[in-house]
Design an enzyme around this catalytic site. Structure first.
Site, PDB file in Angstrom:
ATOM      1  N   ALA A  66       0.862  -1.175   0.000  1.00  0.00           N
ATOM      2  CA  ALA A  66       0.000   0.000   0.000  1.00  0.00           C
ATOM      3  C   ALA A  66       0.901   1.229   0.000  1.00  0.00           C
ATOM      4  O   ALA A  66       2.075   1.142   0.358  1.00  0.00           O
ATOM      5  CB  ALA A  66      -0.898  -0.007   1.230  1.00  0.00           C
ATOM      6  N   GLY A 109       0.709  -4.958   1.002  1.00  0.00           N
ATOM      7  CA  GLY A 109      -0.467  -4.972   0.141  1.00  0.00           C
ATOM      8  C   GLY A 109      -0.207  -5.624  -1.206  1.00  0.00           C
ATOM      9  O   GLY A 109      -1.136  -6.137  -1.842  1.00  0.00           O
ATOM     10  N   GLU A 112      -0.746  -9.170  -0.560  1.00  0.00           N
ATOM     11  CA  GLU A 112      -2.182  -9.352  -0.324  1.00  0.00           C
ATOM     12  C   GLU A 112      -2.976  -9.276  -1.626  1.00  0.00           C
ATOM     13  O   GLU A 112      -3.918 -10.043  -1.838  1.00  0.00           O
ATOM     14  CB  GLU A 112      -2.678  -8.299   0.675  1.00  0.00           C
ATOM     15  CG  GLU A 112      -2.097  -8.533   2.065  1.00  0.00           C
ATOM     16  CD  GLU A 112      -2.341  -7.377   3.011  1.00  0.00           C
ATOM     17  OE1 GLU A 112      -1.955  -6.234   2.672  1.00  0.00           O
ATOM     18  OE2 GLU A 112      -2.908  -7.584   4.088  1.00  0.00           O
ATOM     19  N   GLU A 132       4.630  -5.205   7.283  1.00  0.00           N
ATOM     20  CA  GLU A 132       3.925  -4.119   7.977  1.00  0.00           C
ATOM     21  C   GLU A 132       4.423  -3.908   9.404  1.00  0.00           C
ATOM     22  O   GLU A 132       4.425  -2.797   9.919  1.00  0.00           O
ATOM     23  CB  GLU A 132       2.414  -4.375   7.988  1.00  0.00           C
ATOM     24  CG  GLU A 132       1.729  -4.197   6.638  1.00  0.00           C
ATOM     25  CD  GLU A 132       1.734  -5.434   5.770  1.00  0.00           C
ATOM     26  OE1 GLU A 132       2.500  -6.387   6.056  1.00  0.00           O
ATOM     27  OE2 GLU A 132       0.980  -5.457   4.782  1.00  0.00           O
TER      28      GLU A 132
END
Ligand code: CAA
Length: 258
Positions: A66, A109, A112, A132
């Site tokens: 992200a 992300g 993911e 993260e």
């Protein structure tokens, strides 16, 4: 479709290709980028010529996570009120199969996003991870849930708690990816796989995907019952008649997608 800022889309035969294209940020997954991916997926879902979809990135990065710079200033109430990251899940509603073709980094992300696809093909230099923890946060788009289902609790826990990376060989050994190919062949090999999937009846392919994904949500008994009902329902399709008839007549089937 043109006019995208962060992705490139092109049809390769029956395969809808989406290339993440934010090279300066290693394809960091900003809201704008995810919005475009969702839009492209919607159009491929509606496009009758498209039988399967491939999402890829660059040689260096599938996606490095992200967008940290976009996220960092949020307060809890900002994040909660806009239900940050919830739009990512739109792609799990796509009924055509989606394959992630991963070269380079698939972190946070990025990992993911790859796991939200139906399968992952990795180039031999691909790197997966949920880093993260090193940023003072936790995976926010299914990492703690999907990684466990993919590689088991102990290995997933180790990766998520340490922030260590997983190389392509281990990713295949642990079952995160369906196969590893030389990095330079990644796209061509993945497109071949996607084309083969797209050569089957679209309705049967979508029924298969729905049945397999239901295994995540249902008990074994319920899942087996659901599968059997979907199996029964194939006998209402023209393509089951065509497929079985072609077998009996020793010829190749011609699918109606009906
Ligand atoms: N967000 C925003 N920008 C990013 C980014 C990210 N996730 N990852 C890389 N970039 C940017 C860098 O800031 C840099 O930009 P500038 O040139 O403007 O400084 C550019 O991309 C190139 O990156 P690096 O210089 O860091 O490249 P490198 O080759 O030295 O390192 C890397 C590559 C190891 C992947 C490193 O970039 C990195 O660690 N990135 C962050 C990985 C990460 O922590 N991801 C998780 C994000 S949080 C998340 O994803 C939450 C969730 O669950 C959804």
């Amino acid at each position: 479709v043109t006019g995208y800022q962060y992705i490139i889309t092109e049809k390769k035969g029956k395969v809808g290709l989406i290339t993440l294209n934010r090279p300066k940020a290693l394809n960091a997954l900003s809201d704008g980028l995810i919005g475009e991916v969702n839009q492209a997926l919607k159009l491929y879902q509606e496009d009758k010529e498209v039988g399967s979809i491939v999402i890829t990135g660059s040689e260096k990065a599938f996606a490095a996570g992200a967008d940290i710079k976009e996220m960092e200033k949020n307060s809890f109430s900002d994040a909660y009120m806009k239900d940050m990251l919830s739009q990512w899940h739109d792609m799990t509603k796509v009924r055509k199969p989606i394959i992630a073709a991963v070269n380079g980094y698939a972190l946070g992300g990025g990992c993911e996003l790859a796991m939200m696809c139906d399968m992952i093909v990795a180039g031999d230099k691909a790197i997966f991870g949920q880093p993260e923890i090193k940023l003072g946060t936790i995976p926010g788009c299914g990492g703690t849930q999907r990684l466990i289902r993919a590689i088991g609790k102990s290995k997933a826990m180790e990766l998520i708690l340490t922030g260590n990376n997983l190389n392509a060989v281990d990713a295949e050994r642990f079952g995160l990816v369906s196969r590893v190919v030389p990095a330079e062949d990644l796209l061509s090999e993945t497109l071949k796989l996607a084309e083969k999937i797209a050569s089957h009846s679209q309705i049967t392919v979508s029924l298969c995907k729905e049945a397999v994904n239901s295994a995540y949500e249902l008990s074994l008994q319920e899942g087996i019952k659901f599968e059997r009902r979907l199996f029964h329902s194939t006998f209402a399709t023209l393509d089951q008649k065509e497929g079985m008839n072609a077998f009996v007549e020793k010829r190749n089937p011609t699918w109606n997608n009906k």
